[in-house]
Design a protein around this motif. Structure first.
Motif, PDB file in Angstrom:
ATOM      1  N   LYS A 175       0.874  -1.239   0.332  1.00 25.16           N
ATOM      2  CA  LYS A 175       0.047   0.392   0.499  1.00 25.16           C
ATOM      3  C   LYS A 175       0.672   0.961  -0.165  1.00 25.16           C
ATOM      4  CE  LYS A 175      -4.100  -1.775   1.752  1.00 25.16           C
ATOM      5  NZ  LYS A 175      -4.768  -2.542   3.678  1.00 25.16           N
ATOM      6  N   LEU A 176       1.837   1.173   0.858  1.00 21.30           N
ATOM      7  CA  LEU A 176       2.629   2.495   1.422  1.00 21.30           C
ATOM      8  C   LEU A 176       3.872   2.522  -0.211  1.00 21.30           C
ATOM      9  CD1 LEU A 176       4.348   1.760   4.302  1.00 21.30           C
ATOM     10  CD2 LEU A 176       2.072   3.883   3.928  1.00 21.30           C
ATOM     11  N   ALA A 177       3.745   1.328  -1.074  1.00 18.50           N
ATOM     12  CA  ALA A 177       4.611   1.393  -2.055  1.00 18.50           C
ATOM     13  C   ALA A 177       3.673   2.441  -3.277  1.00 18.50           C
ATOM     14  CB  ALA A 177       5.403   0.191  -3.261  1.00 18.50           C
ATOM     15  N   LYS A 178       2.662   1.666  -3.634  1.00 16.00           N
ATOM     16  CA  LYS A 178       1.233   2.214  -4.389  1.00 16.00           C
ATOM     17  C   LYS A 178       1.405   4.179  -4.357  1.00 16.00           C
ATOM     18  CE  LYS A 178      -0.908  -2.148  -5.250  1.00 16.00           C
ATOM     19  NZ  LYS A 178      -2.376  -2.533  -5.178  1.00 16.00           N
ATOM     20  N   GLU A 179       1.233   3.760  -2.621  1.00 10.84           N
ATOM     21  CA  GLU A 179       0.671   5.272  -2.596  1.00 10.84           C
ATOM     22  C   GLU A 179       2.312   6.503  -2.863  1.00 10.84           C
ATOM     23  OE1 GLU A 179       1.162   8.067   1.960  1.00 10.84           O
ATOM     24  OE2 GLU A 179       0.752   6.308   1.766  1.00 10.84           O
ATOM     25  N   PHE A 180       3.300   5.632  -2.753  1.00 11.91           N
ATOM     26  CA  PHE A 180       4.814   7.261  -2.847  1.00 11.91           C
ATOM     27  C   PHE A 180       4.623   6.697  -4.918  1.00 11.91           C
ATOM     28  CE2 PHE A 180       6.191   5.392   0.871  1.00 11.91           C
ATOM     29  CZ  PHE A 180       6.443   6.761   1.665  1.00 11.91           C
ATOM     30  N   GLU A 181       4.400   5.363  -5.508  1.00  6.55           N
ATOM     31  CA  GLU A 181       3.927   5.574  -6.692  1.00  6.55           C
ATOM     32  C   GLU A 181       2.851   6.598  -7.414  1.00  6.55           C
ATOM     33  OE1 GLU A 181       5.070   3.011 -10.437  1.00  6.55           O
ATOM     34  OE2 GLU A 181       5.924   3.467  -8.258  1.00  6.55           O
ATOM     35  N   ASN A 182       1.731   6.656  -6.966  1.00  6.27           N
ATOM     36  CA  ASN A 182       0.687   7.506  -7.176  1.00  6.27           C
ATOM     37  C   ASN A 182       1.278   9.065  -6.717  1.00  6.27           C
ATOM     38  OD1 ASN A 182      -1.019   5.317  -7.562  1.00  6.27           O
ATOM     39  ND2 ASN A 182      -2.377   5.489  -6.079  1.00  6.27           N
ATOM     40  N   ARG A 183       1.952   9.361  -5.758  1.00 10.08           N
ATOM     41  CA  ARG A 183       2.460  10.447  -5.480  1.00 10.08           C
ATOM     42  C   ARG A 183       3.385  10.767  -6.479  1.00 10.08           C
ATOM     43  NH1 ARG A 183       6.830  10.967  -0.847  1.00 10.08           N
ATOM     44  NH2 ARG A 183       8.489   9.771  -2.651  1.00 10.08           N
ATOM     45  N   LEU A 184       4.333  10.396  -7.100  1.00 17.80           N
ATOM     46  CA  LEU A 184       4.999  10.778  -8.290  1.00 17.80           C
ATOM     47  C   LEU A 184       4.540  10.903  -9.326  1.00 17.80           C
ATOM     48  CD1 LEU A 184       8.777  10.615  -8.438  1.00 17.80           C
ATOM     49  CD2 LEU A 184       7.905   8.215  -9.524  1.00 17.80           C
ATOM     50  N   GLU A 185       3.495  10.069  -9.990  1.00 25.00           N
ATOM     51  CA  GLU A 185       2.843  10.232 -11.336  1.00 25.00           C
ATOM     52  C   GLU A 185       1.608  11.484 -11.335  1.00 25.00           C
ATOM     53  OE1 GLU A 185       0.635   6.276 -11.321  1.00 25.00           O
ATOM     54  OE2 GLU A 185       2.308   5.313 -11.945  1.00 25.00           O
ATOM     55  N   ASP A 186       1.344  11.548  -9.749  1.00 22.64           N
ATOM     56  CA  ASP A 186       0.312  13.305  -9.801  1.00 22.64           C
ATOM     57  C   ASP A 186       1.077  14.254  -9.835  1.00 22.64           C
ATOM     58  OD1 ASP A 186      -1.753  11.166  -9.734  1.00 22.64           O
ATOM     59  OD2 ASP A 186      -1.726  10.603  -7.848  1.00 22.64           O
ATOM     60  N   PRO A 228       7.439  21.391 -11.019  1.00 31.51           N
ATOM     61  CA  PRO A 228       8.692  21.290  -9.520  1.00 31.51           C
ATOM     62  C   PRO A 228       8.676  20.301  -7.965  1.00 31.51           C
ATOM     63  CG  PRO A 228       7.084  23.409 -10.388  1.00 31.51           C
ATOM     64  CD  PRO A 228       6.374  22.285 -10.894  1.00 31.51           C
ATOM     65  N   GLU A 229       7.345  19.685  -7.559  1.00 27.42           N
ATOM     66  CA  GLU A 229       6.688  18.723  -6.567  1.00 27.42           C
ATOM     67  C   GLU A 229       8.331  17.952  -7.064  1.00 27.42           C
ATOM     68  OE1 GLU A 229       2.069  19.471  -5.278  1.00 27.42           O
ATOM     69  OE2 GLU A 229       2.933  18.696  -7.267  1.00 27.42           O
ATOM     70  N   ARG A 230       7.873  16.980  -8.379  1.00 24.25           N
ATOM     71  CA  ARG A 230       8.812  15.811  -8.636  1.00 24.25           C
ATOM     72  C   ARG A 230      10.174  15.974  -8.637  1.00 24.25           C
ATOM     73  NH1 ARG A 230       8.480  11.400 -12.063  1.00 24.25           N
ATOM     74  NH2 ARG A 230       5.890  12.354 -12.406  1.00 24.25           N
ATOM     75  N   LYS A 231      11.076  17.257  -8.780  1.00 23.21           N
ATOM     76  CA  LYS A 231      12.746  17.727  -8.818  1.00 23.21           C
ATOM     77  C   LYS A 231      12.581  17.599  -6.793  1.00 23.21           C
ATOM     78  CE  LYS A 231      16.141  19.721 -10.181  1.00 23.21           C
ATOM     79  NZ  LYS A 231      17.310  18.371 -10.870  1.00 23.21           N
TER      80      LYS A 231
END
Length: 925
Positions: A776-787, A791-794
């Motif tokens: 679940k946490l890995a999916k959360e980190f994955e979604n955070r990166l995709e969304d 600037p946020e990605r940087k």
């Protein structure tokens, strides 16, 4: 019955005994699933495939069940009969019932006949399964007779096996304290396999003649049978083969009670070295005597002297006219306000509370009754000569041992990143401390352990300067919090070659469980001490030492390379084994919090240490010890002796399962990387070359090799995961993600790692929940990166880079200031002098390093010296100790830490350091 022809892959799976119980359970469940499908299928091609799959699973299970009492060999013959007749519906019914029996463990409480097919038998199994779910675990049913299995080693026919099993069954009585069933094996190898894969075996009866070779070629024995051969054993007499088997069983499972039944000259056999046999029976001895002897031996381990005495005390009507109003629960039962305490804890804990040492309860400070007996049992269980209970944690246990052995100005070699209790123990004892540096793991902000080369080099420096006689003790942590385990035997052996009377204190706070697993046990302090003593007493060692010494004497003894670049051997006429271990029983075995033990294997204890040890014990032990903690230590010891092998086995299994999923799950691998053996142990310390215990093709088959040979190994039950790719630091991940979101508790983190520890209470369900959370946490980190926006990605990328690459090198111990160095030629420091010098405020000042003030003083040439311990959490080791010169590397490390808890440091004031005037003549201060 089918031939037992398995592929090499199957042998490998079966061979790694650490995974055998999971393989057993999973295969039975898969067989049940296959049979359920088979009974419903009509498609001929799929039916053929399923029949073949059932055949393979039955074949695999027959090998495993050969070493268990239930299902019996007779039961398996029944399964094969149904299979060969094609009666798949009936086979499905029997297997479902068998699986329910294994899950509910009802075979422990009553005889189960799988040939019965009536509804009443099935209803009983269903009821057992339901009761098991209600109880949570069958072991919680304390009213049931404890169950164990008796291993009989004898080359019997199938019919003879059934007769022997029936004979022992007929001996059982309802009034017996225990109930047991019988496992029979036919060979030397089969006996060893049985004790490795069947934790229920508690007693072993070795009878008559038996061959060496098993009909199975299981790789689990590869490391245990080194040096033995079938041809060699064929020339051994019956007695010699039995004694050798007994010795090997003892090495694998020392808790097992062993008995010998001989048809030869029983008197001559009894006069041999048969120390591992409880008793010898002549072939004419009847089953009744064997039955009662076996039960009596089991009872001697099952007894809990102090816990039994405490339970008896709680039943006695007494008048309390001493301290402790809560004794007998009086102050709470009569209260109008505090009664909820009884509602929560129950009455027994209060009935067992007393400050009296009468009534058979004994005194912890001067035991003479049940506590004394309980400590003797603990010594037996942990392989010590003496054991002592401690009721206020291993921090106190460590101080007791140090104070008992160390006088002011004795030199102690100690790993600098050890638990803080050792550093404070050095202060209390007035030791001159020589700190040893562990190898750093800079990429993960953690230390490993102290290389043997470093220890030998330090000892040689004292030898060269004529101070070796002042070196009293080597103090090391085994295993470390992160799971680095020493080759204890080798460290002791080579150090004793330089200083034959060196005392060893092994802090095994996190390693109390290790004595109950054959892979772990050789790397424990107590086992190593006993093994080395036995080795040095043997004639074979004298011959080996003489040959080594002859070659060694040809070399230059003044050249350090002579000592550092080869394996050293101590002189058997000079060496003394003096070893101490401290255990946090409450950390890895069953005990109430603060329950710890001290174990002693010291040949000079009675002559040199006993009096000072008891004084130190009196100094640090409360005169009002908590009897509930003492009782829990007693019960914890009993549990470890009776089922420690099974529980530790399951602990390792669950950890391996967790590791396997983390190694192979694509999404988990992206954010969570499990540190392997090669990540935590540099190549120079891995003689075996093993990089990982796990291989996707061959499975878990390299652990034993590494543990047998390498200088350092990693305890697989400690799973360290690098989380740098999440962009979240360890402390935040622990608190905000694991604890606050999902209620998962862990002890330790570093800047970019988190440590998950399995223990004897960890279940497969717990592992499944943890994996679910991590996914679940890995999916959360994955979604955070995709969304995220650019600037946020940087920002995330910078955080990931910082955690993976911008890590400060771990600082080594700098040095003690000359004011605290008793000898300029060596490194030890008088930590006690520095510690108490800081008590006078005039001797200290505060300097801040966040504004550059401290650095400016250092650039001006001042030796800035710490006046206190500075311990950041995490990682939890002292970065500075009193009297230590502060270095640029240490300041850089402290500035890079992103933790808020640093003991000994006040951000608004800075570091407390000695004034330059205080360092001129510190002894006068």
């Amino acid at each position: 019955m089918q031939e037992n022809n398995l592929t090499e892959t199957s042998y490998t799976a079966l061979g790694f005994y650490h995974k055998i119980s999971q393989l057993r359970a999973d295969t039975w469940n898969e067989l049940k699933r296959d049979l359920g499908i088979l009974t419903r299928l009509k498609e001929e091609s799929r039916v053929k495939n399923l029949i073949k799959a059932v055949d393979i699973k039955l074949t695999r299970l027959e090998i495993i069940e050969d070493y268990h009492a239930f299902p019996s060999k007779e039961d398996f013959r029944h399964l094969w009969t149904l299979f060969n007749r094609g009666e798949y519906a009936l086979l499905d019914k029997v297997v479902k019932r068998l699986v329910r029996t294994l899950i509910s463990e009802s075979y422990r409480r009553r005889h189960v006949d799988l040939s019965e097919t009536d509804a009443g038998a099935e209803d009983m199994e269903a009821l057992d399964a339901l009761n098991q779910l209600r109880r949570g675990h069958p072991a919680s049913n304390s009213s049931a007779q404890p169950y164990f299995e008796l291993l009989i080693v004898d080359n019997l026919s199938n019919q003879e096996e059934d007769v022997v099993r029936e004979a022992f069954h007929n001996m059982r009585r309802s009034e017996d304290s225990f109930v047991y069933d019988v496992v029979t094996v036919k060979s030397f190898e089969d006996a060893l396999i049985a004790v490795l894969v069947n934790p229920n075996i508690q007693a072993c009866l070795i009878r008559y003649e038996f061959p060496y070779k098993s009909k199975y070629n299981l790789s689990a024995l590869r490391n245990y049978l080194e040096g033995l051969s079938e041809n060699e054993l064929e020339h051994h007499s019956e007695a010699e083969r039995s004694i050798l088997l007994s010795s090997m069983i003892h090495e694998l499972r020392p808790e097992i009670d062993q008995f010998l039944v001989t048809s030869g000259d029983v008197e001559a056999t009894a006069s041999r070295d048969i120390k591992h046999f409880n008793r010898i029976f002549y072939r004419e001895t009847d089953y009744i005597e064997q039955h009662h002897t076996i039960l009596r031996a089991i009872y001697s381990r099952y007894r809990t002297p102090f816990f039994d005495a405490l339970r008896e005390y709680s039943k006695k009507p007494t008048g309390v006219f001493h301290a402790m109003p809560i004794s007998r629960g009086k102050s709470v039962t009569r209260s109008h306000w505090a009664g909820h305490m009884i509602d929560f804890y129950g009455i027994n804990i209060f009935l067992a509370e007393t400050s009296a040492t009468s009534g058979g309860l004994d005194s912890l400070l001067q035991p003479f009754g049940p506590i004394k007996k309980a400590q003797e049992y603990a010594a037996r269980a942990f392989g010590a000569r003496s054991s002592f209970f401690v009721t206020n944690g291993t921090s106190t246990a460590n101080k007791i041992v140090v104070q008992a052995l160390i006088k002011p100005r004795d030199i102690v070699l100690i790993d600098r990143d050890c638990h803080k209790s050792h550093h404070y123990g050095m202060v209390l004892a007035g030791a001159h401390v020589s700190y040893l540096d562990s190898y750093p793991l800079d990429d993960y902000s953690m230390y490993g352990a102290v290389p043997l080369h470093e220890i030998k080099k330090t000892l040689l420096s004292y030898k060269r300067t004529g101070q070796l006689h002042k070196v009293k003790m080597l103090l090391l942590t085994n295993c470390t919090f992160d799971g680095i385990v020493y080759n204890v035997r080798r460290v002791m052996e080579e150090c004793l070659a330089i200083k034959p009377d060196l005392v060893f204190l092994w802090d095994e706070a996190w390693f109390a469980f290790a004595g109950f697993n054959p892979t772990y046990r050789p790397r424990t302090a107590m086992n190593s001490a006993r093994t080395l003593r036995d080795r040095y007493r043997s004639e074979s060692y004298r011959e080996e030492y003489a040959a080594w010494k002859a070659e060694f004497d040809k070399l230059d003894p003044e050249d350090d390379a002579t000592w550092l670049n080869q394996r050293l051997m101590p002189d058997p006429d000079e060496v003394r084994i003096r070893t101490y271990a401290t255990h946090s029983t409450h950390k890895t075995l069953t005990s109430l919090r603060q329950g710890s033990m001290i174990h002693v294997w010291d040949q000079d204890f009675r002559q040199k240490v006993e009096a000072s040890f008891h004084e130190a014990y009196m100094t640090h032990t409360s005169t009002s010890p908590n009897y509930q903690i003492v009782a829990s230590l007693d019960v914890g010891r009993m549990q470890a002796e009776m089922e420690g092998f099974e529980l530790v086995h399951a602990q390792v299994e669950t950890a391996l399962s967790l590791r396997e999923q983390l190694y192979t799950h694509p999404l988990l691998q992206k954010y969570f990387r499990v540190l392997k053996n090669s990540d935590m142990v540099p190549e120079a310390y891995r003689e075996s070359g093993v990089e990982s215990y796990y291989d996707p093709v061959t499975g878990w088959n390299k652990m034993e090799e590494a543990w047998a040979r390498d200088e350092f190994v990693v305890d697989p039950s400690r799973v360290t995961i690098a989380i740098g790719n999440t962009g979240v630091d360890g402390d935040t991940f622990k608190n905000e993600y694991l604890m606050n979101k999902y209620g998962i508790q862990i002890n330790k983190t570093s800047r970019n790692t988190v440590l998950f520890m399995t223990n004897i209470g960890t279940t497969r369900g717990s592992i499944a929940y943890l994996l679910d959370v991590l996914i679940k946490l890995a999916k959360e980190f994955e979604n955070r990166l995709e969304d995220s926006s650019r600037p946020e990605r940087k920002i995330i990328e910078n955080q990931v880079h910082s955690l993976n690459h911008d890590l400060p090198p771990l600082p080594d111990f700098s040095r003690f200031h000359d004011a605290f160095r008793p000898n300029p030629d060596t490194t030890q420091g008088d930590i006690r002098c520095a510690y108490f010098l800081s008590y006078d405020e005039e001797n200290t000042e505060y300097l801040r390093f966040d504004n550059g003030k401290l650095q400016a003083q250092m650039r001006d040439g001042r030796d800035v010296v710490s006046a206190s311990f500075v311990i950041p959490y995490p990682p939890g080791f002292p970065v500075l100790v009193p009297g230590q010169v502060i270095s640029e590397e240490i300041l850089y490390f402290l500035k890079a830490l992103d933790v808020t808890e640093i003991h000994g440091y006040r951000p608004e004031l800075g570091l407390v350091v000695f004034t330059e005037e205080a360092l001129i003549n510190p002894a006068a201060g």
